[in-house]
Design a protein around this motif. Structure first.
Motif, PDB file in Angstrom:
ATOM      1  N   GLU A  32       0.823  -1.212   0.000  1.00 31.14           N
ATOM      2  CA  GLU A  32       0.000   0.000   0.000  1.00 31.14           C
ATOM      3  C   GLU A  32       0.859   1.265   0.000  1.00 31.14           C
ATOM      4  OE1 GLU A  32      -2.430  -0.515   3.439  1.00 31.14           O
ATOM      5  OE2 GLU A  32      -3.659  -2.087   2.538  1.00 31.14           O
ATOM      6  N   ILE A  33       1.866   1.287   0.857  1.00 33.75           N
ATOM      7  CA  ILE A  33       2.696   2.486   0.963  1.00 33.75           C
ATOM      8  C   ILE A  33       3.520   2.688  -0.302  1.00 33.75           C
ATOM      9  CG2 ILE A  33       4.807   1.556   2.025  1.00 33.75           C
ATOM     10  CD1 ILE A  33       4.664   3.848   4.037  1.00 33.75           C
ATOM     11  N   SER A  34       3.887   1.597  -0.974  1.00 33.15           N
ATOM     12  CA  SER A  34       4.667   1.728  -2.209  1.00 33.15           C
ATOM     13  C   SER A  34       3.864   2.434  -3.296  1.00 33.15           C
ATOM     14  CB  SER A  34       5.134   0.362  -2.701  1.00 33.15           C
ATOM     15  OG  SER A  34       4.041  -0.436  -3.121  1.00 33.15           O
ATOM     16  N   GLN A  35       2.561   2.195  -3.323  1.00 29.91           N
ATOM     17  CA  GLN A  35       1.730   2.881  -4.312  1.00 29.91           C
ATOM     18  C   GLN A  35       1.629   4.366  -4.001  1.00 29.91           C
ATOM     19  OE1 GLN A  35      -1.943   0.665  -4.379  1.00 29.91           O
ATOM     20  NE2 GLN A  35      -1.047  -0.991  -5.560  1.00 29.91           N
ATOM     21  N   LEU A  36       1.524   4.708  -2.720  1.00 34.62           N
ATOM     22  CA  LEU A  36       1.493   6.122  -2.345  1.00 34.62           C
ATOM     23  C   LEU A  36       2.819   6.802  -2.682  1.00 34.62           C
ATOM     24  CD1 LEU A  36      -0.260   5.684   1.109  1.00 34.62           C
ATOM     25  CD2 LEU A  36      -1.276   6.676  -0.944  1.00 34.62           C
ATOM     26  N   LEU A  37       3.931   6.108  -2.427  1.00 34.77           N
ATOM     27  CA  LEU A  37       5.236   6.672  -2.757  1.00 34.77           C
ATOM     28  C   LEU A  37       5.440   6.782  -4.268  1.00 34.77           C
ATOM     29  CD1 LEU A  37       7.443   4.866  -0.100  1.00 34.77           C
ATOM     30  CD2 LEU A  37       6.805   7.281  -0.133  1.00 34.77           C
ATOM     31  N   ALA A  38       4.816   5.883  -5.013  1.00 36.53           N
ATOM     32  CA  ALA A  38       4.922   5.935  -6.479  1.00 36.53           C
ATOM     33  C   ALA A  38       4.373   7.250  -7.018  1.00 36.53           C
ATOM     34  CB  ALA A  38       4.192   4.756  -7.117  1.00 36.53           C
ATOM     35  N   TYR A  39       3.309   7.751  -6.400  1.00 39.11           N
ATOM     36  CA  TYR A  39       2.773   9.051  -6.813  1.00 39.11           C
ATOM     37  C   TYR A  39       3.813  10.145  -6.620  1.00 39.11           C
ATOM     38  CZ  TYR A  39      -1.974   7.182  -7.186  1.00 39.11           C
ATOM     39  OH  TYR A  39      -3.082   6.472  -7.575  1.00 39.11           O
ATOM     40  N   GLU A  40       4.549  10.083  -5.513  1.00 38.10           N
ATOM     41  CA  GLU A  40       5.535  11.116  -5.209  1.00 38.10           C
ATOM     42  C   GLU A  40       6.702  11.076  -6.178  1.00 38.10           C
ATOM     43  OE1 GLU A  40       6.719  14.411  -3.618  1.00 38.10           O
ATOM     44  OE2 GLU A  40       5.056  13.396  -2.623  1.00 38.10           O
ATOM     45  N   VAL A  41       7.215   9.873  -6.457  1.00 32.98           N
ATOM     46  CA  VAL A  41       8.423   9.756  -7.280  1.00 32.98           C
ATOM     47  C   VAL A  41       8.138  10.025  -8.759  1.00 32.98           C
ATOM     48  CG1 VAL A  41       8.326   7.275  -7.798  1.00 32.98           C
ATOM     49  CG2 VAL A  41      10.549   8.388  -7.501  1.00 32.98           C
ATOM     50  N   THR A  42       6.870   9.919  -9.165  1.00 32.49           N
ATOM     51  CA  THR A  42       6.512  10.153 -10.572  1.00 32.49           C
ATOM     52  C   THR A  42       5.773  11.479 -10.765  1.00 32.49           C
ATOM     53  OG1 THR A  42       4.427   8.922 -10.302  1.00 32.49           O
ATOM     54  CG2 THR A  42       6.352   7.689 -11.072  1.00 32.49           C
ATOM     55  N   VAL A 124      14.816   5.687 -14.712  1.00 31.48           N
ATOM     56  CA  VAL A 124      14.999   4.508 -13.869  1.00 31.48           C
ATOM     57  C   VAL A 124      14.690   4.865 -12.421  1.00 31.48           C
ATOM     58  CG1 VAL A 124      16.638   2.759 -13.082  1.00 31.48           C
ATOM     59  CG2 VAL A 124      16.767   3.637 -15.428  1.00 31.48           C
ATOM     60  N   ILE A 125      13.783   4.130 -11.813  1.00 32.48           N
ATOM     61  CA  ILE A 125      13.472   4.308 -10.402  1.00 32.48           C
ATOM     62  C   ILE A 125      13.983   3.080  -9.656  1.00 32.48           C
ATOM     63  CG2 ILE A 125      11.674   4.627  -8.677  1.00 32.48           C
ATOM     64  CD1 ILE A 125       9.976   5.940 -10.872  1.00 32.48           C
ATOM     65  N   VAL A 126      14.985   3.298  -8.811  1.00 27.21           N
ATOM     66  CA  VAL A 126      15.584   2.223  -8.024  1.00 27.21           C
ATOM     67  C   VAL A 126      14.846   2.148  -6.694  1.00 27.21           C
ATOM     68  CG1 VAL A 126      17.718   1.347  -6.989  1.00 27.21           C
ATOM     69  CG2 VAL A 126      17.806   2.688  -9.113  1.00 27.21           C
ATOM     70  N   GLN A 151      19.145   8.744 -16.256  1.00 27.56           N
ATOM     71  CA  GLN A 151      18.108   9.388 -15.448  1.00 27.56           C
ATOM     72  C   GLN A 151      17.700   8.404 -14.352  1.00 27.56           C
ATOM     73  OE1 GLN A 151      14.972  11.502 -17.906  1.00 27.56           O
ATOM     74  NE2 GLN A 151      15.849  10.147 -19.446  1.00 27.56           N
ATOM     75  N   ILE A 152      18.130   8.654 -13.134  1.00 23.40           N
ATOM     76  CA  ILE A 152      17.904   7.709 -12.041  1.00 23.40           C
ATOM     77  C   ILE A 152      17.320   8.437 -10.842  1.00 23.40           C
ATOM     78  CG2 ILE A 152      18.980   5.999 -10.515  1.00 23.40           C
ATOM     79  CD1 ILE A 152      21.241   5.747 -12.553  1.00 23.40           C
ATOM     80  N   ARG A 153      16.342   7.802 -10.200  1.00 25.67           N
ATOM     81  CA  ARG A 153      15.813   8.268  -8.926  1.00 25.67           C
ATOM     82  C   ARG A 153      15.843   7.094  -7.946  1.00 25.67           C
ATOM     83  NH1 ARG A 153      10.543  11.735 -11.186  1.00 25.67           N
ATOM     84  NH2 ARG A 153      11.782  12.988 -12.653  1.00 25.67           N
TER      85      ARG A 153
END
Length: 206
Positions: A32-42, A124-126, A151-153
């Motif tokens: 669940e938290i990974s999906q919320l963080l996905a919004y932030e990183v993208t 690239v999102i690590v 391009q890395i985050r």
């Protein structure tokens, strides 16, 4: 460094930190938290438009521009973040970097590396839940750059100041996005207060 301070992120992270949280619940919270963080990183992905027909009228509608993302998991704990993010971004290409930490030296040892062939053309999102010493994360990014990534985050749940400093020193061009910047590392190299070993808690191996 960006700290994702959304109330839902912080609430779920607290539940994950608690020592009594069962393995199955820990995994679900991580998804669940990974999906919320996905919004932030993208948040700032490039956009364009294309013509579509709605049930009411035609319009120029916003869509992502350019090639899709590449998500790279630092094994094994990174897979917990990866799984949730793939539900949100199912078209992303996926890569894996296999590293384990030598408990004596705290240095990373590589055992696997497989990434998309066109990684140089992708953002690239690590992903790895913990940014502790920063040694493993910096080593993984070294390998990705050698493979052509430009391009890395870096996305993690919890970071220590020592790991953030290491990343800033070795890879100042790589933004770090985390849910929490914790206090420090203890003598064993674990983040304090942290949440323990994320891989062990995900898979019930300790």
């Amino acid at each position: 460094m960006t700290i994702a301070d959304h109330p839902l992120v912080q609430h779920k992270l607290t539940l994950m930190r608690e020592v009594g949280t069962p393995t199955a619940v820990f995994r679900q919270l991580l998804r669940e938290i990974s999906q919320l963080l996905a919004y932030e990183v993208t948040r700032d992905l490039a956009m364009t438009t294309r013509p579509i027909q709605t049930p009411v009228s035609p319009m120029e509608a916003p869509v992502l521009d350019g090639r899709k993302l590449a998500l790279v998991s630092i094994l094994r704990a990174g897979n917990g973040l990866l799984d949730g993010m793939l539900e949100l971004i199912p078209s992303a290409r996926v890569g894996f970097v296999g590293l384990y930490r030598d408990e004596a030296t705290l240095l990373p040892v590589q055992y696997y590396f497989k990434v998309p062939a066109d990684i140089s053309d992708r953002l690239v999102i690590v992903v790895d839940p913990m940014l502790a010493t920063g040694n493993s994360s910096a080593a993984a990014i070294d390998m990705l750059k050698q493979a052509g990534a430009t391009q890395i985050r870096f996305l993690c749940l919890v970071a220590a100041p020592e790991g953030v400093a290491k990343m800033a020193e070795i890879h100042p061009d790589v933004p770090v996005i985390t849910a929490s910047l914790d206090s420090h590392l203890n003598e064993q190299g674990y983040i304090v207060p942290g949440l323990g070993d994320a891989g062990d808690r995900m898979f019930g191996t300790k």
